[in-house]
Design an enzyme around this catalytic site. Structure first.
Site, PDB file in Angstrom:
ATOM      1  CG  ASP A 150      -5.060   5.188   2.903  1.00 36.53           C
ATOM      2  OD1 ASP A 150      -5.026   4.931   4.024  1.00 36.53           O
ATOM      3  OD2 ASP A 150      -3.759   5.613   2.322  1.00 36.53           O
TER       4      ASP A 150
ATOM      5  CB  CYS B 139      -1.053   0.033   1.215  1.00 38.63           C
ATOM      6  SG  CYS B 139      -0.270   0.198   2.785  1.00 38.63           S
TER       7      CYS B 139
ATOM      8  CB  CYS C 261      -3.714   1.689   6.992  1.00 42.25           C
ATOM      9  SG  CYS C 261      -3.368   3.245   8.059  1.00 42.25           S
ATOM     10  NE  ARG C 262      -4.603   1.492   1.692  1.00 39.99           N
ATOM     11  CZ  ARG C 262      -4.315   2.139   0.330  1.00 39.99           C
ATOM     12  NH1 ARG C 262      -5.413   1.852  -0.574  1.00 39.99           N
ATOM     13  NH2 ARG C 262      -3.308   2.864   0.201  1.00 39.99           N
ATOM     14  CB  SER C 263       0.102  -3.365   2.852  1.00 39.01           C
ATOM     15  OG  SER C 263       1.076  -2.307   3.450  1.00 39.01           O
TER      16      SER C 263
ATOM     17  CG  ASN D 178       4.496  -1.505   5.013  1.00 39.20           C
ATOM     18  OD1 ASN D 178       5.675  -1.839   5.574  1.00 39.20           O
ATOM     19  ND2 ASN D 178       3.579  -2.520   4.927  1.00 39.20           N
TER      20      ASN D 178
END
Length: 153
Positions: A123, A9, A14-16, A12
């Protein structure tokens, strides 16, 4: 030799990290290595956002030991599969690819749920906690499909 999978993401945090934790929890550790990275260098060395950690913990997953790092060109050599969270991440990663083989490794993660639609994982960074919960649910579904696919290979 394990199959190496990378989640990417922007920062690195939040999402990934959520995608990494989810997929890793669904695959045998002796056969698969799952990691994550960001296309930007904003948070190198930091643990995931506290809201990502809290969301994962609510679901019985501990991602607090992860550390943010930036995606590098050498990741194309290390990883067999690279799943990106949105179209901007996709463009940033593809831009660094040196050949078609490297480009073939890169895929939008939600194409697992919506093949060919190129849907972004939103995001949640600038939003509220419920955005993290929504992202977790999307990534949980997508990683279920990806894990099944990887286990069949």
């Amino acid at each position: 030799m394990p199959v190496n999978v990378l989640m990417v993401c922007l920062g690195n945090i939040c999402r990934s990290p959520l995608a990494e934790g989810l997929l890793a929890s669904k695959l045998p550790k002796d056969q698969f290595f799952v990691d994550s990275a960001g296309t930007a260098n904003y948070h190198i060395g930091r643990q995931p956002d506290s809201r990502s950690i809290a969301t994962a913990q609510k679901m019985g997953l501990d991602i607090s030991k992860q550390k943010a790092r930036q995606f590098t060109v050498s990741d194309f050599d290390t990883f067999d599969y690279i799943f990106v969270m949105d179209n901007s991440n996709y463009d940033d990663v593809i831009f660094l690819a040196k050949n078609e083989n490297q480009k073939q490794k890169v895929e939008l993660i939600l194409n697992a749920l919506f093949p060919g639609d190129n849907v972004d994982v939103p995001d949640p960074y600038y939003g509220l906690q419920n955005g993290f919960d929504m992202v977790y649910a999307m990534l949980d579904e997508a990683t279920d499909i990806i894990a099944q696919r990887l286990l069949k290979k």
